[in-house]
Enzyme design. Sequence first.
Site, PDB file in Angstrom:
ATOM      1  N   SER A   1      -5.171  11.764  -2.836  1.00 31.71           N
ATOM      2  CA  SER A   1      -4.898  10.410  -3.272  1.00 31.71           C
ATOM      3  C   SER A   1      -4.334  10.448  -4.680  1.00 31.71           C
ATOM      4  O   SER A   1      -4.619  11.369  -5.461  1.00 31.71           O
ATOM      5  CB  SER A   1      -6.194   9.601  -3.267  1.00 31.71           C
ATOM      6  OG  SER A   1      -6.067   8.428  -4.035  1.00 31.71           O
TER       7      SER A   1
ATOM      8  N   CYS B   1       0.829  -1.205   0.000  1.00 29.68           N
ATOM      9  CA  CYS B   1       0.000   0.000   0.000  1.00 29.68           C
ATOM     10  C   CYS B   1       0.868   1.262   0.000  1.00 29.68           C
ATOM     11  O   CYS B   1       2.081   1.211   0.218  1.00 29.68           O
ATOM     12  CB  CYS B   1      -0.954  -0.020   1.202  1.00 29.68           C
ATOM     13  SG  CYS B   1      -2.381   1.072   1.024  1.00 29.68           S
TER      14      CYS B   1
END
Length: 566
Positions: A478, A132
């Site tokens: 993001s 991640c």
Amino acid sequence: MNDKTSPSAENLRKHSSEVVDGIECAPARSMLRAVGFTDEDFKKPQIGIASTWANVTPCNMHIDGLARIAEAGANAAGGKGVIFNTITISDGIANGTEGMKYSMVSREIIADSIEAVAGCEGFDGLIAIGGCDKNMPGCIMGLARLNRPSVFVYGGTIKPGAGHTDIISVFEAVGQHAKGELSAIQVKQIEEVAIPGPGSCGGMYTANTMASAIEALGMSLPGSSAQDAVSSDKENDCQRAGEAVMNLLRLDIKPRDIMTKSAFENAIKVVITLGGSTNAVLHLIGMARTVDVDLDLEDFVRIGKDTPLLADIRPSGKYMMSELVAIGGIQPLMKRMLDKGMLDGSCLTVTGKTLAENLADVQDYPADQQIIMPFDKPIKADSHLVILKGNLASEGAVAKITGKEGLRFEGRARVYSGEEAALAGILNGEVVAGDVIVIKDEGPKGGPGMREMLSPTSAVMGKGLGKSVALITDGRFSGGSHGFVVGHITPEAFEGGVIGLVQTGDNIIIDAVTREISVSVSDEELATRRAAWVRPAPKYTRGVLAKYARLVSSASTGAVTDLNLD
């Protein structure tokens, strides 16, 4: 900064049961026998393997298996692999919640924990496997602090969901539901198929961006950044990493030999050509600071002027990472860039060879591919990562502007304190065309934690406002965010930055050509507002978020926690 060289010779003396003066270390040998060491293993270099395995996210759910393959590779090459774990969190799950404040914090925890375990155990070499978003820079920072022969392995990208969907499809479906374009059942249908299994989010979002940057930097093996998470290629990558770290030990090549200023410039150029995440600015600066390389926002300006955006990959493009993998990944792109004189081929890599040597035999993309554009037909002639300054961001801000959103936006401010209030304003129709959404109090110190504004930006896109509103914040975005967005505004509101003084109705100008971000308010009026401003009380007074808020540097210096400890 820990500048110790590899402790290989010391470890061999310490752990060898055949050396008389090692008798005082019998307790240590006894402990290691309990975890599987034999007399022969005490004679071998110990290779620490940092695994970010966890079931909290599909990005990392398979990494335990990859760590065991890397261990086998190190063992087969003459070392003794020792697996240990560090943490991961899931940005995709935490986005839009208070929990997202721990995301940037996790990067520092990962770096700290790798340094702590490897420093304590005296490993001779290291392999770190990340999935991640924050895993990648956190692992690199941890490896770099110890400066022992090291290799990073990327866990790999996820496959597309049914209907060419991914996690961003789900976020944007929420906005489409609010607009009335999708029913709740349709949103559920997208949610059920968008994430089909292991691997990191499937566009050129932060995970794939940072994996690509680290490969260009030279800290992972060629091809590591562009492999499906579940594939024989990824298993082979892990096996070869075990072999590579043993080779680095023999050659005495360490992260500081690889992570040079020129190598970081290579990484920046590759990130730009791929249309990578704005988070790369934070992370590359943070990684560079770890090895005392002077990298700052002006380097992104300088490099960006001559580096085109070439990849038609999500979020602003059409294709997914798995489709880039299928045509050869980033190696052919890097070979094209090298041949054009854009990359420094003399930079050393974890293969023990230079970048140019690694790329020498790389074949070009198939002639009919449509993902990587030629240099004479770029998607954008210069960088999509635009560094802005002005009275709203005297120390800098980072915009992601591909050109599809336009190059200039002027509109009225609609100010919100915090992400939740902004998201509610977008979904309930308060935000209208012509607005500049201002989300303050989300910076590294003020948030604390510098949350991503993925929920608000996705809601903007889902409601069809992507070309008619802009969004600015002292938080960040993001890698999946797109639209006319500006983040990392410094100074942040908590530090008295002008973004904390903006009022609803103020006129804001964002110009990607002149690289300006400003509010049309006189200096006198700003001074009056500043005199009335009171720093808000810290939101946390105990625990990791409180520690982070006290230690973290500004976004313009990488939001690191060990910058001002001298």
